[in-house]
Structures are given as structure tokens and as C-alpha cells.
Design an enzyme around this catalytic site. Structure first.
Site, PDB file in Angstrom:
ATOM      1  NE  ARG A  40      -3.975  -2.308   1.525  1.00  0.00           N
ATOM      2  CZ  ARG A  40      -4.002  -3.486   2.150  1.00  0.00           C
ATOM      3  NH1 ARG A  40      -3.265  -3.702   3.204  1.00  0.00           N
ATOM      4  NH2 ARG A  40      -4.804  -4.452   1.710  1.00  0.00           N
ATOM      5  CD  GLU A  71      -6.214 -13.099   7.451  1.00  0.00           C
ATOM      6  OE1 GLU A  71      -5.003 -12.804   7.474  1.00  0.00           O
ATOM      7  OE2 GLU A  71      -7.105 -12.306   7.816  1.00  0.00           O
ATOM      8  CG  ASN A  87      -9.237 -11.482  10.930  1.00  0.00           C
ATOM      9  OD1 ASN A  87      -8.835 -10.817   9.987  1.00  0.00           O
ATOM     10  ND2 ASN A  87      -8.744 -12.674  11.207  1.00  0.00           N
ATOM     11  CG  ASP A 112     -12.782 -11.673   8.075  1.00  0.00           C
ATOM     12  OD1 ASP A 112     -11.931 -11.437   8.942  1.00  0.00           O
ATOM     13  OD2 ASP A 112     -12.529 -11.666   6.862  1.00  0.00           O
TER      14      ASP A 112
END
Lengths: 579, 141
Positions: A154, A216, A303, A346
């Protein structure tokens, strides 16, 4: 990517640096021959410049333009009366061999633009012409870095003659701003344990502050500060505390929504899973906001891990799905505000927090959640001032996932995804990109769509149901919508607001748009040929205002990929007209 | 097919050994059957594993693979009789040099295996085979 031994990697980086240096030298000489006045200056960005970025008009020297993250520019040359005449001035195609979501937010300092691409190529480009000055291609330290949601990057931070980039193999690299040569390169965390970097770092008082991704894959999230000069770690803040991670077993959100939790079952599971904070997730996806007056650093924590299976991580899973404030000098905890305790949908806090001043004089931290609400928090205490009206629909909110699939809105992408918001402080409006994606939440583990969204989680867009996007102006002083427009596809990328009463954002279908910041009327559009799914920026050079945006699509949402950065300006704009 | 039959037999054997009651229609193991070797567990078993089961299975796999790697290396180097060559210290040295064959964390492999078994027609593939092919792919990419 190839498995490269560290020794070879080191040699390769030196060689790359040398090539970059040679290219830079060549560029400078070529440019000098044409017009000395138009030569890039490679200004050393100082801490004072970063602190003063708010009042400096021309450059875009940090991710959110200044430490507030407002993505607000005082430039007015391009405004509601003339934006219809905006046209492409130059275009830079990165030429990378592998495409992915192109999410970079350019940094522009006195005629030099710094960009990044998927798979961690960084480059400096002449901001007047689009001519490449140098290029750095990061060679990963492991064969196959593990990352969620695409090989994204980013953007960079810049300070003291160096450019800082986080990498997919969880490293922080410092490059010479003039040449692209590696100055230092440190491992932030073990990439083979699932840690990765996609965010743009933030430089504060000669420290490089960076969060981590990987929730994740069962990581323990953190934010860290490194010495900008040599890469030595200064402090660390874990986003999952080892004590009190379970919280108060909240039955409702702070705003009163029933979370429908099975609290007795969770408490019973504490015996077996009381240590789940060690692998409990809590990525920090996006660049923090910083208040130099109070030294408070504000960031959003994503998350818990695993995403949807709450049975193995009982409790509130603090500080996941929260806005957290810490002391930027020490990393000491100050406060947190949790948007979703014990999340199993999520619904991350991912979009970067923004510091604003409300009409009543109070300083607030504002964040657009995947929950499809904007949270306005007291910057000093973290107490909720207000929650906005919903900017996307809510249906079966917080229904528990089932084996058959429970339908819910918002879906797992939001609400607002990672997309940075923009603020017009004159109007008091925040501009928010939203996704309308009804989803089924399923209790067993499975990815959403093979090859598209790599979360290993069981949420799935519902076939046949309409998906679309929203772009909403929210009055931060009331929480009400000032206006909202619908787009044909879910929105992801980011916004830019200017004092010309304009707000810019792009769509997955390739449209890059300018809206009247007051009314939401679309005043101009350009078809880029690939999704414009990155945050736009603006800058001024030689009295001319430019708008820049990366249009390279989005892999998660299936928007057409590309590798172009487009830069727009008014034809024949007068010099010094913005003074 | 053989694996599937063994699954039923194996479960039945466990039930027999633990004194479980059998109902009509359940296949009863003959006394000579042994519980299945862990190398033959498949996606059907994986789907019954909880979070911690997956972590434990994969931790054991990774540790075993590392032990075998240093053993093979010691044989190749002619140092198999040197106990230090086949030890956790030798594994640590390989890890520090980023030379372990199975170098990723259990949680990373678990996510990859979840993805593989998401396809229902993959269910009969042994977990060991999925680990080998997944690791090979990750190392190649």
C-alpha cells in the site's frame, strides 16, 4: 519467485542497488541537460516537515498526507467549476511481470513520486513527467511468502533521505531515496509462521512504525517501532495482551447490538483455550494516525484467528476488531474501543483511523468499520461520541454461522474494507467507500472462492443476490448521511478530498470519478481500462495541481488488473494560481 | 477404496478396544487388525479434526520430517554415528540457515490443507501426500 539463499540475496541487493544508482545518475544527467529547473530535488524529509505536513500545501509526504490521515488537501486549482476539463498529463506503467491488486498510495516530495507495486517493487518517478528515476525489486527471503488477500503493498514512508517499505516476507526495507539502494533490511517477524507486511509504514520522530498482517494463519499481531537510521527495534506493542485477552465476555456490542454468543460454552472452553492469545490474530493492516500534541498513536486491529471459528478462542479476543491508542514514544497502552467482541464474521477494523476536530472543539478519532458504521471516539479517552447511521444495510446482524450457511449483511468484506476514507474539515464530512455483499456464513472451514479470496474461512457471497457499492458522505457532527451514491460494483480503494470542494474515488469498472463534496453530484469521470482501486493523492508542482491514482484493479473482487499510475491536471493550468 | 474400508475398520477397532457397544450394521474388526498408521489418514479424518488436533498432527509431522532430514544429511556426510549430527541442535542449525524442507508453521500448512480438502473429491487423498505436494509447491513458487 525462487528460493534464494541469503548470501545470494545480499549480493543481489547490492547489485540491484548499483543498477538503481546508475539509472538515477543517468536520469539526473538527462534531465539536467534539458532543464535544470525541472530536475528532481530529492528533498530530505525531516521530522519537522512530517509534523508540518498539514499546513504545507504542495507535497504528499506521508500515507494520509499528514498525521491525521484525513487525505485532505488544501489545493484549489482543480475545483468544482473546472474539474470537467481534467485530463491525463502522464501515465506510468510499472512493467511488473506479475499483476495483483494495485493498492499503492503515492508519496510525492518536491517533484519525486515514490510508488510500490504488488510483490514489492518500489520506484521513484519524476512527478512532472512520469519518467522512472530508480527501481528496486525486492527478492523474498523465502520461496513462497504467506499472505492473505493478494500480494499487495500500500505504499512507502519517507524520511531523512530514506524510503521505507514493508514486504510480503515480513521485512522492513530502507532504501536510499536518491538511488533506491538498500540501506538496511530487517526481519519484522518470521514469514514462515504466516507473518507478512502490506501496509505503508509511518515515520514519527525518526522511528519507523509498522504493524503486521497474518491473522489468517494464527499469528500474534503487533505494532513495532524501529530506528529509522539503522533498523534497530525500539518498542513493541502486542495487539493481543497476554493478560485480559478474554475481556468481560460481552453479550452486546458497546452500542447495544446482541452478539448472540454462547457465553457459558465460551467460559467452559477457557480451560482448554486460555492460551489462545498466543495465536489469536489481530493484524494491523493499515497505517496509523498520530497526534504530535499528545504523542498518541491510533490504529485499527483486525480479525481474531481463526477468522470464523470462535470455539477455540473464547472471550472477547481483545484487542481484535478494535481501535487502539498507545503512546508513540514508548508503545504503552492508553485505551481501546472494540467494535465487535468475539468476532466470528470477519468484520475487521481495517480502514485507517482518522483524527478530526469536531464542531464543539473536541478532538476525535474516527473509523469506518466493516460493520458499516462510522465510529466517532473521544481521542483522549476512547469513549464513543457517536456511531453514524449505517452506510450499508444490516440484515440478520450478528447471526451465528450455521452448517447450512446463515445469511447476513454486511458481508465479510464490509461495510468498509481497508479503503482509506477522506475528510473535508470545512464541511465536517467523511467520505466512505462501502460494499453491499450479502454473504452466507458457514461453520466449517473453507475458502470463499478458490483462487480469489484466500482466507481459509467459510463465508460466501450468495449467488444471484445483487452486489453493489456505495460512496457516502457522513456528517461527523451528527452521524447522518449528507449524501450517498450507489455504484454498480462494491467499492474498494480509497478517497481524496480537496479544498476545491471535490472528492475523488475510483471504481472496479475502471471509472475514476470526481464528485462535488457538498452534494455527491458526479462532475467528471475517466475510464482507466482497469480498476481504480487505490487511494488517489494530489500535489502541486510549478504552480500546477495534479491528481494521481494507481489503476491496477483488485484481485479479491475480480476487478480488471493493470499496472498504470495515472496523473491528471487541467490543460495549461496557470502557474502559481493556487497561491 | 482400501483406505475407506480401513477407516471403518479402524474406528471399529478403537470402539472394540474401549469397550464401546456395537449396533447392528457396524463393521466389526477382526482381532488381527491394527489401528491405521498415521500416514494413511485422509481428508475424511482431517474434516473431523478440531483446531488443536490439526496443530498437533502437523507439529508431529514437521518434527518428524526435520529429524529425518538431519538423519539423511548425517548419512550423506558420513557422520551418522555422531549423535550431535542427528539432534535438535542439528535441526536448529538447518532452521537458522533456512534449509529445512518443511519450514512453515503448522498453522500455515493447516490453512493450505483446509483449502485442498475444500474440494470434496480430494477427501480420499492421504494428508501425508497433501503435505508433500503442498510443501513442494510452496518451495517452488
Amino acid at each position: 519467485m525462487r528460493n534464494t539463499p541469503l548470501t545470494v540475496l545480499g549480493a543481489g541487493l547490492v547489485l540491484l542497488g548499483a543498477v538503481g544508482s546508475a539509472r538515477a545518475q543517468e536520469q539526473v544527467e538527462t534531465t539536467t541537460g534539458k532543464a535544470a529547473a525541472r530536475q528532481p530535488t530529492f528533498t530530505n524529509v525531516t521530522d519537522a516537515m512530517l509534523k508540518g505536513a498539514r499546513s504545507e500545501r504542495k507535497n504528499w509526504i506521508t500515507y494520509g498526507r499528514d498525521y491525521t490521515n484525513q487525505r485532505w488537501s488544501p489545493l484549489t486549482q482543480i475545483n468544482t467549476s473546472n474539474v470537467s476539463r481534467l485530463q491525463v498529463t502522464w501515465m506510468y506503467q510499472t512493467g511488473i511481470s506479475r499483476l495483483g491488486s494495485f493498492e499503492t498510495s503515492p508519496i510525492v516530495v518536491d517533484g519525486v513520486m515514490y510508488l510500490t507495486t504488488p510483490y514489492n517493487t518500489a520506484m521513484a518517478v519524476d512527478a512532472r513527467t512520469g519518467r522512472q528515476i530508480w527501481r528496486y525489486e525486492h527478492k523474498p527471503s523465502i520461496a513462497s511468502p504467506i499472505y492473505c488477500c493478494g500480494p499487495n503493498n500500500r505504499g512507502v514512508a519517507i524520511s531523512g533521505g530514506m524510503v521505507y517499505m514493508g514486504t510480503l516476507d515480513a521485512r522492513l526495507v530502507a532504501l536510499d531515496a536518491k538511488t533506491g539502494q538498500v540501506v538496511w533490511d530487517v526481519e519484522v517477524a518470521d514469514p514462515e509462521a504466516g507473518y507478512s507486511e502490506t501496509m505503508a509504514p509511518l515515520v514519527i520522530d525518526s522511528m519507523v512504525v509498522i504493524g503486521i498482517s497474518g491473522a489468517e494463519y494464527g499469528i500474534r499481531g503487533f505494532v513495532r517501532a524501529y530506528n529509522a537510521r539503522d533498523g534497530k527495534q525500539i518498542w513493541n506493542f502486542y495487539t493481543l495482551p497476554d493478560k485480559g485477552w478474554e475481556g468481560q465476555f460481552a453479550t452486546h456490542t458497546n452500542e447495544g447490538d446482541d452478539l448472540k454468543r454462547d457465553i457459558p460454552a465460551e467460559k467452559a472452553a477457557m480451560t482448554q483455550y486460555g492460551d489462545a492469545w498466543q495465536r489469536g490474530g489481530g493484524s494491523v493492516w493499515m497505517t496509523p494516525a498520530y497526534d504530535p500534541e499528545t504523542h498518541m498513536l491510533y490504529f485499527a486491529v483486525g480479525n481474531p484467528s481463526p477468522d470464523l471459528d470462535g470455539t477455540v478462542r473464547p472471550g472477547d479476543n481483545l484487542y481484535t476488531e478494535s481501535i487502539v491508542a498507545i503512546d508513540a514514544r514508548t508503545g504503552e497502552y492508553k485505551w481501546h474501543y472494540q467494535e465487535v467482541p468475539h468476532d466470528v464474521w470477519d468484520l475487521d477494523a481495517t480502514s485507517p483511523p482518522v483524527i478530526v476536530r469536531l464542531k464543539n472543539g473536541k478532538k476525535a478519532v474516527v473509523e469506518a468499520g466493516k460493520t458499516a458504521y462510522v465510529y466517532v471516539l473521544d481521542a483522549e479517552t476512547g469513549k464513543l461520541i457517536r456511531r453514524s447511521e449505517e452506510f450499508n444495510r444490516h440484515e440478520n446482524y450478528f447471526t451465528q454461522p450455521t452448517a447450512e450457511g446463515a445469511r447476513m449483511l454486511p458481508g465479510a468484506n464490509g461495510g468498509s474494507e481497508w479503503s482509506p476514507t477522506a475528510v473535508n474539515p470545512n464541511l465536517g464530512y467523511m467520505y466512505v467507500l462501502g460494499l453491499e455483499q450479502p454473504m452466507h456464513y458457514i461453520t466449517h472451514s473453507a475458502p470463499l472462492e478458490k483462487g480469489k479470496l484466500w482466507l481459509g474461512s467459510a463465508f460466501k457471497a450468495i449467488p444471484g443476490e445483487r452486489q453493489y457499492g456505495t460512496f457516502t458522505a457522513i456528517d461527523l457532527n451528527t452521524g447522518k448521511h449528507a449524501w450517498q451514491v450507489e455504484t454498480e460494483q462494491p467499492m474498494i480503494g480509497g478517497a481524496l478530498a480537496t479544498a476545491g470542494n471535490l472528492v475523488f474515488t475510483g471504481e472496479g469498472n475502471g471509472h475514476f470519478n470526481a464528485y462535488d463534496a457538498r452534494t455527491g453530484k458526479r462532475l467528471w469521470t475517466f475510464q482507466a481500462g482497469a480498476g481504480c482501486n487505490a487511494p488517489p493523492v494530489t500535489y502541486e508542482l510549478d504552480g500546477k495541481q495534479y491528481i494521481a491514482v494507481a489503476c491496477g484493479g483488485n484481485f479479491q473482487l475480480g476487478y480488471p488488473l493493470g499496472d498504470a499510475v495515472l496523473v491528471f491536471a487541467l490543460p495549461g493550468a496557470a502557474r502559481a494560481s493556487t497561491k | 477404496m482400501i483406505v475407506r474400508r480401513r477407516t471403518v475398520v479402524g474406528i471399529a477397532a478403537v470402539l472394540f478396544l474401549t469397550g464401546g457397544a456395537f449396533t447392528a450394521g457396524v463393521v466389526v474388526a477382526d482381532a488381527g487388525q491394527e489401528p491405521r498408521h498415521p500416514a494413511f489418514l485422509t481428508g475424511a479424518d482431517w474434516s473431523t479434526f478440531g483446531f488443536r488436533d490439526k496443530q498437533l498432527y502437523l507439529s508431529g509431522f514437521i518434527a518428524g520430517a526435520a529429524a529425518e532430514q538431519v538423519r539423511a544429511l548425517a548419512v550423506q556426510n558420513g557422520t551418522a554415528s555422531d549423535s550431535a549430527s542427528i539432534s535438535s541442535h542439528a535441526i536448529a542449525a538447518l532452521r537458522d540457515g533456512k534449509a529445512l524442507d518443511y519450514s512453515y508453521a503448522p498453522s500455515v500448512y493447516a490453512s493450505q490443507i483446509d483449502d485442498f480438502y475444500w474440494w470434496t473429491d480430494h477427501a480420499s487423498t492421504p494428508i501425508v501426500d497433501v503435505m508433500i505436494t503442498t510443501n513442494r509447491r510452496m518451495k517452488r513458487e
